[in-house]
Enzyme design. Structure first.
Site, PDB file in Angstrom:
ATOM      1  N   LYS A 128      -3.399  -4.305  -6.169  1.00  0.00           N
ATOM      2  CA  LYS A 128      -3.369  -4.916  -4.846  1.00  0.00           C
ATOM      3  C   LYS A 128      -4.884  -4.846  -4.340  1.00  0.00           C
ATOM      4  CE  LYS A 128      -0.186  -1.662  -3.478  1.00  0.00           C
ATOM      5  NZ  LYS A 128       0.165  -1.195  -5.023  1.00  0.00           N
ATOM      6  N   THR A 129      -5.475  -3.701  -4.466  1.00  0.00           N
ATOM      7  CA  THR A 129      -6.771  -3.543  -4.056  1.00  0.00           C
ATOM      8  C   THR A 129      -7.819  -4.661  -4.821  1.00  0.00           C
ATOM      9  OG1 THR A 129      -6.739  -1.126  -3.738  1.00  0.00           O
ATOM     10  CG2 THR A 129      -8.986  -1.857  -4.100  1.00  0.00           C
ATOM     11  N   ASP A 159      -5.794  -0.333   3.102  1.00  0.00           N
ATOM     12  CA  ASP A 159      -4.982   0.263   2.050  1.00  0.00           C
ATOM     13  C   ASP A 159      -3.998   1.214   2.762  1.00  0.00           C
ATOM     14  OD1 ASP A 159      -3.696   0.379  -0.442  1.00  0.00           O
ATOM     15  OD2 ASP A 159      -5.234   1.749  -1.216  1.00  0.00           O
ATOM     16  N   THR A 216       2.576   0.441  -0.416  1.00  0.00           N
ATOM     17  CA  THR A 216       3.738   0.752  -1.578  1.00  0.00           C
ATOM     18  C   THR A 216       4.970   0.851  -0.803  1.00  0.00           C
ATOM     19  OG1 THR A 216       3.096   3.202  -1.187  1.00  0.00           O
ATOM     20  CG2 THR A 216       1.613   2.031  -2.723  1.00  0.00           C
ATOM     21  N   ARG A 219      -3.021   0.569 -14.178  1.00  0.00           N
ATOM     22  CA  ARG A 219      -3.772   1.766 -13.949  1.00  0.00           C
ATOM     23  C   ARG A 219      -3.598   2.554 -15.045  1.00  0.00           C
ATOM     24  NH1 ARG A 219      -3.086   3.824  -8.064  1.00  0.00           N
ATOM     25  NH2 ARG A 219      -4.613   1.907  -7.951  1.00  0.00           N
TER      26      ARG A 219
END
Length: 337
Positions: free
Chosen positions: A64-65, A109, A158, A218
């Site tokens: 997302k980032t 975020d 999230t 990740r």
């Protein structure tokens, strides 16, 4: 210190940033989102207007980032980064918004953790480009309206269900759900990261890491770095044997389950006959908190079909019994109803 040494130090110091794609072609996966964003950004660029506000949601570690930074690069805009918990007061948000330049991207975020009173201030900023501030208290209080430069809010969360309906509706550019990655996509990410970090890894080694990465980039990069550490100390490339050795040291099995994941399944099977059992009981038996089990461990176990939620409680499925080499109970099907 040589120039190469300086570059290596910088690469290691900001490793996660280094591995983050800075071009659309390097961003693997999420093709449907990339196609929609390409249309949105191209049309906005043609109109010479900032893109509309965008919301990304999905499990952590899916990119997302990275997408927010890619949007900024694509539009040639500066990106200002903050997060929901950091914005504690209305004044904090006012300071951030009034310091934006025309066309800037504001990335927030974990936006679901914004205070509700701050959300109220954000509505007119997103919709009308104005900031309403109340000065004073009681009968003498008055509202000051500040004009804001045109900007794009890109938000990530999230837990999209925790966002209020009015806030979700103001993301007129689109709300996009990031999906888990395929094993092939994860392998491509691993090979790209290995190339950036100058890691020698063979095809079987990359496959083995991809298989155990929980479909998350990740996690894949984390496992690659830990395998690199073992390879560095043993002065060997990342072959399948070395990768297996490193992952076994981390106690991660072929499905990507950690010892904590397996402990939850084993406790339900060995102490409660496979279930059904309540979340509080599982938490007490495993010395974990309810929220940790529900938000960290359960989603992946359920995604793999190893654990099921029933009206009576949690039940380990047939696949869960087989994975831990436990004999299937005769009444398992009845427990799952």
């Amino acid at each position: 210190m040589t120039e190469d040494s300086k570059n290596t130090v910088n690469t290691e110091r900001f490793l996660d940033t280094t591995l983050r794609p800075d071009m659309w072609d390097d961003y693997v996966g999420q093709e449907h989102i990339k196609q929609n964003l390409n249309i949105l950004l191209s049309a906005a660029k043609e109109r010479e207007h900032p893109p509309e506000h965008i919301l990304f949601y999905g499990p952590p570690g899916l990119g997302k980032t990275t997408l927010a930074h890619l949007i900024a690069k694509e539009t040639g805009a500066n990106v200002k980064v903050t997060s929901g918990p950091v914005i504690e007061k209305v004044g904090d948000l006012a300071s951030i918004l009034t310091n934006l330049s025309p066309g800037d991207i504001l990335f927030v975020d974990e936006i679901h953790r914004l205070n509700k009173s701050i959300e109220e201030v954000l509505y007119p900023a997103m919709e009308s480009g104005v900031l309403d501030i109340i000065v004073g208290k009681g009968p003498s209080a008055r509202t000051i309206q500040l004009e804001l430069p045109p900007f794009t809010l890109v938000a990530a969360t999230t837990r999209v269900a925790l966002l209020s309906s009015p806030l979700r509706s103001r993301f007129s550019g689109g709300t996009f759900r990031l999906e888990y990655y395929t094993e092939d996509e994860i392998k491509r990410i691993i090979e790209r990261s290995a190339s950036i970090l100058n890691i020698k890894i063979d095809n079987n080694g990359a496959n083995e890491i991809a298989r155990r990465s929980r479909a998350t980039p990740r996690t894949a990069n984390y496992l690659l770095k830990r395998c690199r550490d073992v390879g560095q100390l043993e002065k060997k490339p990342l072959t399948e044997d070395l990768v297996l050795k490193a992952l076994n040291m981390l106690d991660i099995d072929h499905l990507g389950l950690t010892s904590a994941d397996r402990k939850i399944l084993d406790v339900i099977i060995s102490k409660f006959g496979g279930g059904p059992v309540g979340i509080s009981t599982i938490a007490a038996a495993t010395s974990e908190e309810n929220a940790t089990i529900e938000e960290v461990y359960e989603p992946y176990l359920m995604q793999l079909g190893l654990l099921a939620r029933t009206p009576k409680g949690r039940v380990v499925t047939a696949r869960g019994f087989e994975h831990l080499n436990h004999e299937l109970p005769k009444d398992l099907q009845e427990k799952l109803i």
